[in-house]
Design an enzyme around this catalytic site. Sequence first.
Site, short mmCIF file in Angstrom:
data_model
loop_
_atom_site.label_atom_id
_atom_site.label_comp_id
_atom_site.label_asym_id
_atom_site.label_seq_id
_atom_site.Cartn_x
_atom_site.Cartn_y
_atom_site.Cartn_z
N CYS A 194 0.87 -1.24 -0.10
CA CYS A 194 -0.09 0.17 0.03
C CYS A 194 0.86 1.19 -0.11
O CYS A 194 1.76 1.28 0.81
CB CYS A 194 -0.82 -0.06 1.22
SG CYS A 194 -2.11 1.54 1.28
N VAL A 195 0.65 2.06 -1.08
CA VAL A 195 1.72 3.22 -1.16
C VAL A 195 0.60 4.43 -1.10
O VAL A 195 -0.47 4.42 -1.96
CB VAL A 195 2.50 3.19 -2.15
CG1 VAL A 195 3.52 2.06 -2.11
CG2 VAL A 195 1.93 2.75 -3.72
#
Length: 123
Positions: free
Chosen positions: A103-104
């Site tokens: 998750c960025v």
Amino acid sequence: MKTVIDTKKAPGAIGPYSQAIVVNGMLYTSGQIPINPADGSIPEGITAQTEQVMKNIAAILEEAGTCFENAIKTTCFIADMGDFGAFNEVYAKYFTGKPARSCVAVKTLPKNVLVEVEVIAVI
Ligand SMILES: CC(=[NH2+])C(=O)[O-]
């Protein structure tokens, strides 16, 4: 041999890509953004947008003959890491098998949405 997944229950591509591809018993989705396929609308806020993304993913998984439980990896893009908690709350309701995940936070997403999620799943 590869099979292109194309369902009207998920938004059509907004660029030169397919909703998803099946190859060798594996499903690879494109990043799903929170467009409502019924009318093209985009809900407001991270919670509603994540719910719409999950509905779109559900439609693609179903069309390919698989389900959330068979997901093995996701990649999640959010526009604001401040939304991480709210995003996770919705995400966890669907990906109960806790697939691997990255998750960025990214600067901007297509159509200025708040979230985009792509999935790799076993068929
Ligand atoms: C939305 C998306 N998956 C794309 O590549 O623009």
